[in-house]
Design an enzyme around this catalytic site. Structure first.
Site, short mmCIF file in Angstrom:
data_model
loop_
_atom_site.label_atom_id
_atom_site.label_comp_id
_atom_site.label_asym_id
_atom_site.label_seq_id
_atom_site.Cartn_x
_atom_site.Cartn_y
_atom_site.Cartn_z
CD GLU A 57 -5.51 -9.02 6.62
OE1 GLU A 57 -4.34 -9.00 7.04
OE2 GLU A 57 -6.07 -8.03 6.13
CG HIS A 72 -7.58 -5.79 0.42
ND1 HIS A 72 -7.13 -5.13 -0.68
CD2 HIS A 72 -6.64 -5.60 1.38
CE1 HIS A 72 -5.97 -4.55 -0.42
NE2 HIS A 72 -5.65 -4.82 0.83
CG ASP A 115 -0.88 -5.40 4.15
OD1 ASP A 115 -1.40 -4.63 3.33
OD2 ASP A 115 -1.52 -5.97 5.05
CG HIS A 142 -2.00 -1.05 1.12
ND1 HIS A 142 -3.16 -0.87 0.41
CD2 HIS A 142 -2.06 -2.30 1.63
CE1 HIS A 142 -3.91 -1.96 0.51
NE2 HIS A 142 -3.26 -2.85 1.23
#
Length: 345
Positions: free
Chosen positions: A202, A199, A280, A17
Site C-alpha cells: 500500500e 500488510h 480498513d 481494524h
C-alpha cells in the site's frame, strides 16, 4: 442490465481494524465519558483530511488513531465497539467478519496482555450471538515494535486459536523495517495453524508484496494494490491464489491514489488476483463495507455478476467452516438470481 442493492449482497469482511471500526458517535460519547479532548479532526462530524504518503502524514494518522484508542478503557467499551461493528457489517450484508487487533495496545488499560485478548474474544462471542454474524479475530503485530514482541504475540495467538483467533498479521507503516525481521513470528503462527495476513503493497511498492510472500509466506495480503505495478508479481499472486484485502476508500484517503478511479481494482481483477474488499478504518475514512462495493460498481464499472464474484472471493478467503461457506455462496447465487428492484437510468 440488472442493478441490485450491494447492501444485501452476502459477503465476508476480512480487513477491518479494531479501533478503526468505531462509530464516530460512539467515539464522541466515550471521549465525553473519560474527559478526553478530541481534536477537530475527530470531532467535526466529517472524516479527517489525511495523506500518509510521507512520514508527517503517517504520524498524524497514527496520532488520531491512538487518540481514539485511548477512549477504550473498560471491558464494556470493548463490548460496545465489537457489537456496533457487527451491527454495521450486518447492515452492509456481511455474513462473516475477521477483525484485526494488536492486543498489546489495549493491555495497559485492560489488566495485561492475556486479559485484554480474553476480553476482546468474549466481546466477539457475545456480538456473534446477538447479531448472527460469524466473527473471528486476526491478531496483528506492530511493525514498529521489536520482532521479539511479535514472537510473543504469535505464541499467544496460537494459544487462543480454539477461542476464535484465526490469523496473524503485521500492521503499521510498511516502509519501516523489513518483513524478514518478523519471519520467525509468522513461522510460529503458521505452525500453530493460523493464516498469515500481513500488510503490504500500500504505502510501499511491489517489493513489499514480494517480501510478504517470500519472507512471511502470506496467504492473504492486507491491501496489496501496489502489486498492480508489476505484471510478473500479479501473475504470481494469481497463480498462488493469494487474496488481496483491497480497501479502495482508505487507499484514496491516505493518498496512495488521488482518486477512486486510480485504485487498480480492474488491473487486479483482469490478472485473476483474488480480492476481498474491506473498509480498513471507517472511523477515519468514512466509508464502511458496502461503500467499497459501491466504488467497484460506480467508479470501476463492475457488473452485478462481477460484484457477486468479488463477494465469493471474500468468502473463499475467509476462515469460515465449510458448511457456513457453502451456505453463504448459495445465498450469493440467490442474490444474483433475484430480479433487480433498482431501475437503470
Amino acid at each position: 442490465m440488472a442493478v441490485r442493492d450491494v447492501r444485501t449482497l452476502p459477503k465476508a469482511h476480512l480487513h477491518l481494524h479494531f479501533t478503526g471500526s468505531m462509530r464516530p458517535s460512539t467515539l464522541l460519547e466515550l471521549a465525553d465519558k473519560y474527559g478526553v479532548h478530541l481534536p477537530e479532526a475527530l470531532s467535526g462530524g466529517e472524516p479527517p483530511k489525511l495523506r500518509a504518503t510521507d512520514e508527517r502524514g503517517w504520524f498524524r494518522f497514527q496520532r488520531l488513531y491512538d487518540m481514539a484508542r485511548s477512549c477504550l478503557r473498560e471491558p464494556e467499551d470493548i463490548q460496545r465497539l465489537v457489537r456496533e461493528a457487527a451491527e454495521e457489517d450486518v447492515r452492509d450484508g456481511a455474513r462473516w467478519l475477521e477483525i484485526q487487533v494488536d492486543p498489546t495496545s489495549y493491555a495497559p488499560r485492560l489488566g495485561g496482555l492475556i486479559p485484554a485478548l480474553e476480553i476482546i474474544l468474549d466481546a466477539l462471542e457475545s456480538a456473534a450471538r446477538e447479531t448472527g454474524l460469524g466473527m473471528r479475530l486476526v491478531v496483528a503485530a506492530n511493525r514498529m515494535k521489536h520482532p521479539l514482541d511479535a514472537r510473543t504475540l504469535a505464541r499467544l495467538a496460537v494459544r487462543f486459536r480454539d477461542r476464535g483467533v484465526v490469523g496473524f498479521g503485521l500492521s503499521n507503516d510498511e516502509r519501516r523495517g523489513f518483513a524478514r525481521d518478523f519471519d520467525r513470528a509468522f513461522a510460529i503462527a503458521r505452525e500453530g495453524g493460523l493464516l498469515a495476513a500481513p500488510h503490504g503493497g500500500e504505502l510501499s511498492g511491489p517489493s513489499s508484496v514480494r517480501d510478504c510472500l517470500d519472507d512471511l509466506h502470506a496467504s492473504r495480503l492486507g491491501h496489496g494494490v501496489r502489486a498492480a505495478e508489476d505484471p510478473v508479481l500479479l501473475a504470481r499472486l494469481a497463480e498462488r491464489g493469494v487474496t488481496c484485502e483491497v480497501c479502495p476508500a482508505s487507499n484514496v484517503a491516505l493518498g496512495v491514489y488521488d482518486k477512486p478511479a486510480e485504485v487498480p481494482l480492474r488491473t487486479l481483477w483482469d490478472a485473476g488476483v483474488p480480492m476481498a474488499l474491506g473498509a480498513d478504518d471507517p472511523l477515519l475514512f468514512g466509508a464502511r463495507l458496502a461503500a467499497q462495493y459501491g466504488i467497484a460498481r460506480d467508479t470501476h464499472g463492475f457488473t452485478d455478476p462481477e460484484l457477486a464474484e468479488l463477494a465469493r472471493q471474500s468468502v473463499r478467503a475467509a476462515s469460515m467452516p465449510a458448511e457456513v461457506r457453502d451456505e453463504v455462496l448459495a445465498d450469493i447465487d440467490a442474490w444474483l438470481a433475484e430480479p433487480s428492484p433498482w431501475p437503470v437510468s
